[in-house]
Design a protein around this motif. Sequence first.
Motif, PDB file in Angstrom:
ATOM      1  N   SER A   1      15.836 -14.595  16.115  1.00 25.32           N
ATOM      2  CA  SER A   1      14.439 -14.670  16.625  1.00 25.32           C
ATOM      3  C   SER A   1      14.058 -14.327  18.014  1.00 25.32           C
ATOM      4  N   PHE A   2      12.924 -13.899  18.256  1.00 26.32           N
ATOM      5  CA  PHE A   2      12.643 -13.806  19.694  1.00 26.32           C
ATOM      6  C   PHE A   2      11.599 -14.610  20.259  1.00 26.32           C
ATOM      7  N   HIS A   3      11.460 -14.964  21.497  1.00 22.80           N
ATOM      8  CA  HIS A   3      10.483 -15.789  21.705  1.00 22.80           C
ATOM      9  C   HIS A   3       9.416 -15.203  22.666  1.00 22.80           C
ATOM     10  N   TRP A   4       8.082 -15.111  22.356  1.00 24.91           N
ATOM     11  CA  TRP A   4       7.097 -14.602  23.099  1.00 24.91           C
ATOM     12  C   TRP A   4       6.135 -15.674  23.633  1.00 24.91           C
ATOM     13  N   VAL A   5       5.432 -14.994  24.782  1.00 27.65           N
ATOM     14  CA  VAL A   5       4.082 -15.988  24.952  1.00 27.65           C
ATOM     15  C   VAL A   5       2.893 -15.179  24.965  1.00 27.65           C
ATOM     16  N   PHE A   6       1.863 -15.337  24.620  1.00 26.10           N
ATOM     17  CA  PHE A   6       0.587 -14.653  24.468  1.00 26.10           C
ATOM     18  C   PHE A   6      -0.493 -15.359  25.474  1.00 26.10           C
ATOM     19  N   ALA A   7      -0.834 -14.360  26.245  1.00 27.33           N
ATOM     20  CA  ALA A   7      -2.018 -15.008  27.233  1.00 27.33           C
ATOM     21  C   ALA A   7      -3.353 -14.219  26.952  1.00 27.33           C
ATOM     22  N   THR A   8      -4.273 -15.066  26.289  1.00 33.02           N
ATOM     23  CA  THR A   8      -5.460 -14.718  25.793  1.00 33.02           C
ATOM     24  C   THR A   8      -6.243 -14.478  27.102  1.00 33.02           C
ATOM     25  N   ALA A   9      -7.338 -13.617  26.810  1.00 35.48           N
ATOM     26  CA  ALA A   9      -8.379 -13.347  27.822  1.00 35.48           C
ATOM     27  C   ALA A   9      -9.873 -13.592  27.186  1.00 35.48           C
ATOM     28  N   GLU A  10     -10.621 -13.808  28.115  1.00 33.33           N
ATOM     29  CA  GLU A  10     -12.093 -14.352  28.040  1.00 33.33           C
ATOM     30  C   GLU A  10     -12.767 -12.880  27.373  1.00 33.33           C
TER      31      GLU A  10
ATOM     32  N   GLY B   1      10.147 -10.175  30.557  1.00 39.66           N
ATOM     33  CA  GLY B   1       9.422  -8.834  29.904  1.00 39.66           C
ATOM     34  C   GLY B   1       7.845  -9.203  29.921  1.00 39.66           C
ATOM     35  N   ALA B   2       7.220  -8.042  30.072  1.00 40.79           N
ATOM     36  CA  ALA B   2       5.693  -8.351  30.236  1.00 40.79           C
ATOM     37  C   ALA B   2       4.909  -7.061  29.834  1.00 40.79           C
ATOM     38  N   LEU B   3       3.951  -7.184  28.916  1.00 40.49           N
ATOM     39  CA  LEU B   3       3.133  -5.850  28.762  1.00 40.49           C
ATOM     40  C   LEU B   3       1.808  -6.417  28.127  1.00 40.49           C
ATOM     41  N   VAL B   4       0.808  -5.445  28.269  1.00 39.02           N
ATOM     42  CA  VAL B   4      -0.316  -5.580  27.564  1.00 39.02           C
ATOM     43  C   VAL B   4       0.005  -5.523  25.940  1.00 39.02           C
ATOM     44  N   SER B   5      -0.634  -6.227  25.318  1.00 37.91           N
ATOM     45  CA  SER B   5      -0.270  -6.120  23.621  1.00 37.91           C
ATOM     46  C   SER B   5      -1.544  -5.286  22.951  1.00 37.91           C
ATOM     47  N   GLY B   6      -0.755  -4.191  22.497  1.00 40.27           N
ATOM     48  CA  GLY B   6      -1.617  -3.190  22.182  1.00 40.27           C
ATOM     49  C   GLY B   6      -2.720  -2.507  22.699  1.00 40.27           C
ATOM     50  N   SER B   7      -4.014  -2.646  22.282  1.00 39.73           N
ATOM     51  CA  SER B   7      -5.119  -2.122  23.076  1.00 39.73           C
ATOM     52  C   SER B   7      -5.588  -3.372  24.035  1.00 39.73           C
ATOM     53  N   GLY B   8      -4.945  -4.503  23.862  1.00 42.89           N
ATOM     54  CA  GLY B   8      -5.451  -5.385  24.941  1.00 42.89           C
ATOM     55  C   GLY B   8      -6.748  -5.989  24.528  1.00 42.89           C
ATOM     56  N   PRO B   9      -6.965  -7.305  25.383  1.00 37.13           N
ATOM     57  CA  PRO B   9      -6.714  -7.699  26.351  1.00 37.13           C
ATOM     58  C   PRO B   9      -5.479  -8.745  26.655  1.00 37.13           C
ATOM     59  N   THR B  10      -4.938  -9.058  25.418  1.00 35.78           N
ATOM     60  CA  THR B  10      -4.014 -10.125  25.336  1.00 35.78           C
ATOM     61  C   THR B  10      -2.781  -9.698  26.036  1.00 35.78           C
ATOM     62  N   CYS B  11      -2.099 -10.356  26.775  1.00 35.39           N
ATOM     63  CA  CYS B  11      -0.810 -10.044  27.605  1.00 35.39           C
ATOM     64  C   CYS B  11       0.242 -10.551  26.938  1.00 35.39           C
ATOM     65  N   ALA B  12       1.468 -10.059  26.876  1.00 34.15           N
ATOM     66  CA  ALA B  12       2.602 -10.572  25.832  1.00 34.15           C
ATOM     67  C   ALA B  12       3.722 -10.438  26.747  1.00 34.15           C
ATOM     68  N   PHE B  13       4.352 -11.686  26.922  1.00 37.33           N
ATOM     69  CA  PHE B  13       5.643 -12.030  27.676  1.00 37.33           C
ATOM     70  C   PHE B  13       6.927 -12.376  26.635  1.00 37.33           C
ATOM     71  N   VAL B  14       8.078 -11.864  26.970  1.00 40.53           N
ATOM     72  CA  VAL B  14       9.327 -12.384  26.458  1.00 40.53           C
ATOM     73  C   VAL B  14      10.021 -13.428  27.362  1.00 40.53           C
ATOM     74  N   ALA B  15      10.531 -14.397  26.564  1.00 44.97           N
ATOM     75  CA  ALA B  15      11.366 -15.351  27.281  1.00 44.97           C
ATOM     76  C   ALA B  15      12.516 -15.495  26.725  1.00 44.97           C
ATOM     77  N   LYS B  16      13.508 -16.260  27.233  1.00 40.64           N
ATOM     78  CA  LYS B  16      14.893 -16.318  26.786  1.00 40.64           C
ATOM     79  C   LYS B  16      15.009 -17.165  25.597  1.00 40.64           C
ATOM     80  N   ASP B  17      14.296 -18.278  25.431  1.00 35.37           N
ATOM     81  CA  ASP B  17      14.489 -19.334  24.502  1.00 35.37           C
ATOM     82  C   ASP B  17      13.206 -19.932  24.379  1.00 35.37           C
ATOM     83  N   ALA B  18      13.127 -20.839  23.150  1.00 32.74           N
ATOM     84  CA  ALA B  18      12.163 -21.742  22.973  1.00 32.74           C
ATOM     85  C   ALA B  18      11.519 -22.652  24.222  1.00 32.74           C
ATOM     86  N   ALA B  19      12.462 -23.053  24.906  1.00 35.35           N
ATOM     87  CA  ALA B  19      12.135 -24.091  25.980  1.00 35.35           C
ATOM     88  C   ALA B  19      11.655 -22.986  26.980  1.00 35.35           C
ATOM     89  N   ALA B  20      12.194 -21.940  27.420  1.00 40.61           N
ATOM     90  CA  ALA B  20      11.478 -21.139  28.534  1.00 40.61           C
ATOM     91  C   ALA B  20       9.986 -20.729  28.078  1.00 40.61           C
TER      92      ALA B  20
END
Length: 321
Positions: A166-175, A256-275
């Motif tokens: 499993s990989f751990h992501w974080v998604f930052a949503t925009a207004e 790792g960081a990038l815009v998800s698809g056409s955005g504007p959500t930004c996606a980040f990779v973390a090393k584990d669930a705590a991170a």
Amino acid sequence: MQSSITVRVPAKVNAQLAVGGRRSDGYHGVASVFFSVGLYDEVTVTPADRLRITVAGTDAAFVPTDPSNLAAKAALLLGARYGIEPNVHLHIDKGIPVAGGMAGGSADGAAALVGCDALWGTGADRSVLLELAAELGSDVPFSLTGGVALGEGRGERLTPVPTAGSFHWVFATAEGGLSTPAVYGECDRLRELTGGSSDTEVPVPATDPALLEALRTGDPGALGAALRNDLQAAALSLRPALADTLRAGTDAGAIGALVSGSGPTCAFVAKDAAAAAALAAALTASGTCRTARPAEGPVPGAVLVRRPLVPAPNGPVSRAD
Ligand code: C5P
């Protein structure tokens, strides 16, 4: 007669989105590594006197409840294929950001296909559902299958991609959201500005072997390093503040960081669930996004979560399972 069916369907992020030139049909050829993640919509399908849609959830006000909604289109399309009047109430419980680059609309289309198929007992082959999904939109087939898959053509031709763990992501949503056609259009405009005026000058989109290797071995650091999105420059051009969000995540330790698809959500990779939990908290506190949520993947595509309700032999309605 069953009284309702509920389908749960995940969001996606493109771990890689390589965009080729614009085709004669207006679409762009892509090599897209779709990655399903545990942010979900639920679509409940109930028999009704006419086709109607209701939506619940934080962003409900931004979801169309008219026939332009992909869930409504899905009910119409499946009904037309099997000669069934699509008289259903589709209730969408929205957990996926709306117009966020995470295939929320496509997810609802896929869920409605699965839900109506189950409610009506049409028993459509998987191949038929995939064909109808592709008709609904480029990302809808992937919402059906989930997992991780390479999408070619306009994204609808899928090949499963092997992954480990499993990989751990974080998604930052925009207004507010971004329109997918507008972002593709901006991508074309930027390419023309930088000299790639002819569609044929854009290289054929291809997948990076380093990304496939990262997924195969379950290596989050290598995944983070291999993220790539050819629509990112266009999304940043339309929404420059996203650069602050990406920087805030990287500063807070994202690998790792990038815009998800056409955005504007930004996606980040973390090393584990705590991170991932710490990163989501730091991003939320940074003030550069509306909210940030951790999510794991890959996860399965659209699945029934509740069996049909059936009358019990001697009494009230009970679950079939
Ligand atoms: O397939 P879907 O309806 O989701 O696509 C929405 C819009 O996004 C298309 O009309 C097109 O403008 C753009 N698009 C594209 N190339 C793709 C997928 C989508 O240009 N591969």
